[in-house]
Motif scaffolding. Structure first.
Motif, PDB file in Angstrom:
ATOM      1  N   ILE A 156       0.878  -1.165   0.000  1.00 49.21           N
ATOM      2  CA  ILE A 156       0.000   0.000   0.000  1.00 49.21           C
ATOM      3  C   ILE A 156       0.912   1.210   0.000  1.00 49.21           C
ATOM      4  O   ILE A 156       1.696   1.427   0.932  1.00 49.21           O
ATOM      5  CB  ILE A 156      -0.927   0.015   1.227  1.00 49.21           C
ATOM      6  CG1 ILE A 156      -1.821  -1.244   1.229  1.00 49.21           C
ATOM      7  CG2 ILE A 156      -1.778   1.267   1.240  1.00 49.21           C
ATOM      8  CD1 ILE A 156      -2.670  -1.379   2.462  1.00 49.21           C
ATOM      9  N   LEU A 157       0.847   2.016  -1.046  1.00 53.75           N
ATOM     10  CA  LEU A 157       1.736   3.154  -1.222  1.00 53.75           C
ATOM     11  C   LEU A 157       0.960   4.445  -1.118  1.00 53.75           C
ATOM     12  O   LEU A 157      -0.162   4.569  -1.648  1.00 53.75           O
ATOM     13  CB  LEU A 157       2.428   3.073  -2.586  1.00 53.75           C
ATOM     14  CG  LEU A 157       3.230   1.788  -2.866  1.00 53.75           C
ATOM     15  CD1 LEU A 157       3.783   1.806  -4.271  1.00 53.75           C
ATOM     16  CD2 LEU A 157       4.344   1.621  -1.852  1.00 53.75           C
ATOM     17  N   ILE A 158       1.529   5.421  -0.420  1.00 55.40           N
ATOM     18  CA  ILE A 158       0.910   6.748  -0.290  1.00 55.40           C
ATOM     19  C   ILE A 158       1.950   7.788  -0.655  1.00 55.40           C
ATOM     20  O   ILE A 158       3.159   7.553  -0.563  1.00 55.40           O
ATOM     21  CB  ILE A 158       0.378   6.987   1.139  1.00 55.40           C
ATOM     22  CG1 ILE A 158       1.516   6.862   2.160  1.00 55.40           C
ATOM     23  CG2 ILE A 158      -0.741   6.019   1.473  1.00 55.40           C
ATOM     24  CD1 ILE A 158       1.094   7.208   3.572  1.00 55.40           C
ATOM     25  N   ASP A 159       1.459   8.956  -1.103  1.00 56.88           N
ATOM     26  CA  ASP A 159       2.333  10.064  -1.471  1.00 56.88           C
ATOM     27  C   ASP A 159       2.438  11.021  -0.294  1.00 56.88           C
ATOM     28  O   ASP A 159       1.429  11.582   0.170  1.00 56.88           O
ATOM     29  CB  ASP A 159       1.781  10.806  -2.696  1.00 56.88           C
ATOM     30  CG  ASP A 159       1.760   9.903  -3.903  1.00 56.88           C
ATOM     31  OD1 ASP A 159       2.595   8.995  -3.953  1.00 56.88           O
ATOM     32  OD2 ASP A 159       0.889  10.103  -4.777  1.00 56.88           O
ATOM     33  N   ARG A 160       3.655  11.234   0.207  1.00 55.88           N
ATOM     34  CA  ARG A 160       3.883  12.137   1.340  1.00 55.88           C
ATOM     35  C   ARG A 160       5.092  13.023   1.057  1.00 55.88           C
ATOM     36  O   ARG A 160       6.018  12.627   0.361  1.00 55.88           O
ATOM     37  CB  ARG A 160       4.123  11.334   2.618  1.00 55.88           C
ATOM     38  CG  ARG A 160       2.874  10.584   3.090  1.00 55.88           C
ATOM     39  CD  ARG A 160       3.155   9.837   4.369  1.00 55.88           C
ATOM     40  NE  ARG A 160       1.966   9.118   4.817  1.00 55.88           N
ATOM     41  CZ  ARG A 160       1.948   8.295   5.877  1.00 55.88           C
ATOM     42  NH1 ARG A 160       3.055   8.105   6.576  1.00 55.88           N
ATOM     43  NH2 ARG A 160       0.834   7.707   6.225  1.00 55.88           N
ATOM     44  N   GLY A 161       5.067  14.172   1.665  1.00 55.82           N
ATOM     45  CA  GLY A 161       6.189  15.078   1.538  1.00 55.82           C
ATOM     46  C   GLY A 161       6.127  15.883   0.266  1.00 55.82           C
ATOM     47  O   GLY A 161       5.303  15.639  -0.625  1.00 55.82           O
TER      48      GLY A 161
END
Length: 693
Positions: A170-175
């Protein structure tokens, strides 16, 4: 003669029957020889077929397992993209895990979600493992490291129970860089028992054949006949059992080959077909085995069926040969009759005249196409009806029928009849009747030949009419010639009287009228003589465009053409030379120009054009075209044929011989003249002449 031909055909028939007997015996012996050779070669064919079948089963099983795992992995990828999975909303996550579990029809043992620390936060069906940490598991570490879907190795949970774990991150976009970061994974546990039941157990080869599965490390995962081998490495097994004869098989399987191999295990020789399949980054293999003894038994059964089939084939060959020999005589006779009848009918149908065959009761037995076409009926409609109904439209037989003479005297008869068929036009025909048999005990069939005399009658009538017209033409030409001499004398005398000073004005006016009418009558007689006795063309090679230019130079100096008429020309630059009568071509052009001039009352345009073309086909024929077009009064299109008749004119003072002479000259050169005219708009005359090289 007929007796000789009959016995010659019988000898041929006897020879054919003997040949058929020899052929039948040869086929039976040859069948036995081929069967023996076939038996020797059949072993290899059966083995090749068996090899192919085993390899196909192994390949299909491997492909099925691989697709089964790929489908589950695709569901995990889809699940990992849902926002609920990324936010960790517990009710929604449970619902979606349950939905995918039911969708896969319980192919998966568990669907569950691990957070980024490896703690199981959701699982379906519910399990006591929820809340435990799986960060130490290899599949978790590999998925977190690669950030890609992963398939674990076969995991042995307990004795004889193995599983596979399929994971998707499960990949999320952060930063600010918005690079994907690991936020846990979605996993599915698949029982190896499910793979066994779905793919391995259904494998049936021969009687006791089976399939088994080995992973990339050489560990036996599924083995239905030797469960003690499951979970053990084949190299260790071979070392313990001393079965070096299987070593080549396992080496080729570990390399990922697709082939078949023969090996011996526990004193039993078997055939094993194997095929690889991908399990993530692992290369596993499926093998399909069958004992050699069972294959041989299968071949023996096949050979037994072959013997039965061979005996049946020999019986069929002998029976067919005898049957053919019994029937060939009848077939030969029928074919000869059909051939004779067919040839006769081909001859009759190809005849341009009609024929029919009549029964003794006056009914038509057979008729060709020409008869049916001439009387306006179909061939099938003619057959079976009385001849007097079909040809004469009568209810009773004719009184002067030539059939009576043929039947009474037994010889041919002929007559000329005027036939009036009810479904067609009446026509004259010559009727010839010929008896087909000479038996005097009964009335024979009659061959009736019909010769259509309509065309001959028409030609004869035209010939008679032509002779009459020729005679009248000669008489008219003679009369016109005789009238011409006194007419010249009258014209000369009147001319002398006109010049005499002893006449008053009234007498001079009458003399002028007589002189004018005599000149007109002399012109008519002169043109009629030219038409009645036209000179033969004297062709010479010349350029038609040059003749047109020469005549136009003369026309442009005449006051009756200019200045009230405008003359245009469109002459083809590449017009070829042709063999034509130059004088007669000039006469055609002069007559057409004068005709166009007289058709224009005040002012107008006359256009002269030429062109040429070649007709298609293997023998290309070239033609010249000369067109004279005017903007005059034109005439009704119904007069297109009348204007070419002698003494027909649409002008009040016209003689009516100009266009008749033009058509006569064109026809003498084997040409064609065509006219198109619109009343009030003008006319166009086109002359087509062949180019004779």
């Amino acid at each position: 003669m007929r007796y000789t031909i009959f016995h010659r055909d019988i000898r041929k028939l006897s020879l054919i029957i003997c040949l058929l007997g020899l052929v039948t015996l040869f086929l039976a012996v040859e069948t036995l020889i081929l069967a023996s050779e076939y038996r020797n070669s059949m072993v290899k064919d059966v083995l090749d077929q068996f090899y192919t079948q085993q390899i196909n089963v192994a390949r299909q099983t491997a492909a099925g397992i691989e697709k089964f795992l790929v489908d589950i992995l695709r569901d995990l990828k889809l699940l990992a993209q849902y926002p609920q999975m990324k936010t960790g909303e517990n009710p929604e996550t449970d619902r979606m895990l349950k939905q995918f579990y039911e969708k896969d029809d319980q192919d998966v043992v568990h669907f569950y979600r691990l957070d980024r620390e490896g703690v199981m936060i959701d699982i379906y069906p519910p399990s006591s493992a929820k809340g435990e940490n799986f960060a130490h598991r290899n599949y978790f570490q590999q998925t977190r490291k690669s950030l890609k879907p992963h398939i674990s190795r076969f995991l042995q949970v307990r004795e004889h129970y193995w599983t596979l774990v399929l994971t998707c991150p499960i990949l999320i976009d952060r930063g600010p860089s918005k690079t994907p970061q690991f936020d846990g994974l979605i996993a599915a546990t698949v029982s190896v028992e499910q793979i066994r039941n779905r793919f391995i157990k259904p494998i049936t080869v021969a009687q006791t054949g089976y399939g088994w599965l080995m992973d990339s490390a050489g560990t036996v995962i599924i083995h239905p006949t030797h469960p003690e081998m499951e979970g053990r490495n084949v190299q260790i097994l071979l070392g313990e059992a001393g079965e070096n004869k299987m070593k080549d098989l396992f080496i080729r399987m570990e390399k990922g080959e697709t082939n078949i191999s023969r090996y011996t295990y526990h004193d039993i020789t078997k055939y094993a077909a194997f095929s690889p399949f991908r399990l993530g980054d692992q290369l596993c293999s499926v093998a399909v085995c069958a004992p050699v003894n069972e294959v041989k038994q299968y071949m023996q059964n096949t050979f037994g069926k072959e013997r039965i089939l061979l005996a049946f084939v020999i019986f069929v060959i002998l029976g067919s040969g005898v049957t053919v020999m019994l029937l060939v005589r009848r077939i030969y006779t029928m074919r000869m009759e059909e051939r004779s009848r067919g040839r006769l009918m081909e001859i009759f149908h190809s005849m341009e005249d009609g024929f029919c065959i009549l029964r003794p009761d006056f009914r038509i037995e057979t008729a060709n196409r020409m008869v049916a076409k001439r009387i306006g009926m179909n061939e099938k409609e003619v057959v079976g009806h009385e001849c007097y109904r079909v040809f004469m439209g009568r209810e009773s037989r004719c009184d002067d029928c030539p059939l009576d003479e043929t039947w009474n005297r037994g010889r041919p008869a002929n007559a000329q009849k005027h036939l009036t068929p009810p479904s067609g036009k009446a026509f004259s025909a010559g009727v010839l009747t010929i008896p087909l048999t000479r038996s005097k005990e009964e009335r024979p069939y009659i061959f009736c030949y019909l010769k259509d005399l309509t065309s001959e009658t028409r030609l004869r009538r035209k010939l008679t009419q032509s002779k009459k017209l020729a005679t009248v033409g000669e008489m008219a030409a003679g009369i016109a010639h005789e009238m011409r001499n006194p007419l010249i004398s009258i014209r000369s005398a009147i001319e002398m009287l006109r010049e005499s000073p002893h006449h008053n004005e009234e007498e001079k006016t009458l003399a002028d009228i007589i002189f004018k009418e005599a000149s007109q009558l002399e012109k008519v007689i002169q043109e009629f003589l030219v038409y009645a006795q036209p000179p033969r063309p004297e062709p010479a090679l010349f350029q038609l465009n040059d003749l047109i230019e020469e005549i136009l130079r003369i026309v442009m100096k005449r006051e009756d053409f200019v200045p009230r008429l405008q003359i245009e020309k469109a002459l083809a630059a590449d017009l070829p030379e042709a063999y034509l009568d130059r004088r007669q071509m000039g006469q055609i052009l002069w007559n057409l120009l004068q005709n166009a001039r007289d058709a224009i009352p005040l002012r107008g345009l006359i256009k002269i054009s030429t062109r040429w073309e070649a007709a298609g086909g293997p023998h290309r024929r070239k033609s010249l075209y000369m067109t004279v077009e005017d903007t005059g009064q034109g005439f009704d299109e119904t007069l297109s044929e009348e204007i070419f008749k002698p003494f027909f004119s649409t002008k009040s003072d016209g003689v009516g011989m100009g266009l008749a002479l033009v058509q006569q000259i064109v026809l003498s050169h084997e040409g064609v003249i065509q006219v198109e005219s619109v009343l009030g708009k003008g006319s166009q005359f086109t002359v087509r002449l062949p180019i004779v090289s």
